[in-house]
Design an enzyme around this catalytic site. Sequence first.
Site, PDB file in Angstrom:
ATOM      1  N   CYS A   1      40.837  29.491  44.431  1.00 23.84           N
ATOM      2  CA  CYS A   1      41.719  30.004  45.477  1.00 23.84           C
ATOM      3  C   CYS A   1      41.801  31.523  45.449  1.00 23.84           C
ATOM      4  CB  CYS A   1      43.122  29.415  45.350  1.00 23.84           C
ATOM      5  SG  CYS A   1      44.070  30.014  43.933  1.00 23.84           S
TER       6      CYS A   1
ATOM      7  N   HIS B   1      40.797  37.494  45.516  1.00 19.21           N
ATOM      8  CA  HIS B   1      40.453  36.249  44.819  1.00 19.21           C
ATOM      9  C   HIS B   1      41.348  36.154  43.586  1.00 19.21           C
ATOM     10  CE1 HIS B   1      38.303  32.976  43.027  1.00 19.21           C
ATOM     11  NE2 HIS B   1      37.298  33.033  43.906  1.00 19.21           N
ATOM     12  N   HIS B   2      42.024  35.005  43.454  1.00 22.29           N
ATOM     13  CA  HIS B   2      42.990  34.850  42.362  1.00 22.29           C
ATOM     14  C   HIS B   2      42.320  34.838  40.991  1.00 22.29           C
ATOM     15  CE1 HIS B   2      46.850  34.348  40.768  1.00 22.29           C
ATOM     16  NE2 HIS B   2      47.249  33.240  41.348  1.00 22.29           N
ATOM     17  N   ALA B   3      41.015  34.596  40.933  1.00 21.16           N
ATOM     18  CA  ALA B   3      40.323  34.597  39.644  1.00 21.16           C
ATOM     19  C   ALA B   3      40.353  35.971  38.993  1.00 21.16           C
ATOM     20  CB  ALA B   3      38.879  34.129  39.814  1.00 21.16           C
TER      21      ALA B   3
ATOM     22  N   CYS C   1      42.509  38.675  40.303  1.00 20.78           N
ATOM     23  CA  CYS C   1      43.663  39.480  40.705  1.00 20.78           C
ATOM     24  C   CYS C   1      44.896  38.593  40.845  1.00 20.78           C
ATOM     25  CB  CYS C   1      43.351  40.174  42.036  1.00 20.78           C
ATOM     26  SG  CYS C   1      44.564  41.398  42.544  1.00 20.78           S
TER      27      CYS C   1
END
Length: 213
Positions: A26, A188-190, A192
Amino acid sequence: MNFTRIDLNTWNRREHFALYRQQIKCGFSLTTKLDITALRTALAETGYKFYPLMIYLISRAVNQFPEFRMALKDNELIYWDQSDPVFTVFHKETETFSALSCRYFPDLSEFMAGYNAVTAEYQHDTRLFPQGNLPENHLNISSLPWVSFDGFNLNITGNDDYFAPVFTMAKFQQEGDRVLLPVSVQVHHAVCDGFHAARFINTLQLMCDNILK
């Protein structure tokens, strides 16, 4: 472009990276309103146009934080030593847009010279990518000056490892004696988290307040 490799064995976000890249894939979008009252006053003094000045400020803020410069290169997580802006320009005659890129320079006048050279060269080229392939070390900026918004989201599918941030600006809003600019930040949550997005926005606001200082 030079870059720094991230050692996933020792990185303090290695668990977060694995979770949001592999298990819960996500990104997220956060929309805020920048107070650009002081910035608009500065525009009158400098003679610069608003859009390229915002491209400069967003790029300047991005280049302060590795979280906004990350990418996968040869299956390794890296962050670029410098990220350069890719920005959209609108063609009224075709009602389409092109994506252009210029190099980021910390010096404002040097950046503006590069921006003006690129836009002058390609202003009548209506292809989507007039310059060909975009630089690997890019960030994305666009503007919707025809409408204001309180939220904006791009649904990016088919490329789970695309980590470059996306910034979208809207039409100004007048609130009393203040002028506000809606800005959407999509990441991108990966790579940030909400903390990093908030820190970026607060830094960008300070830059807008102190552009001539």
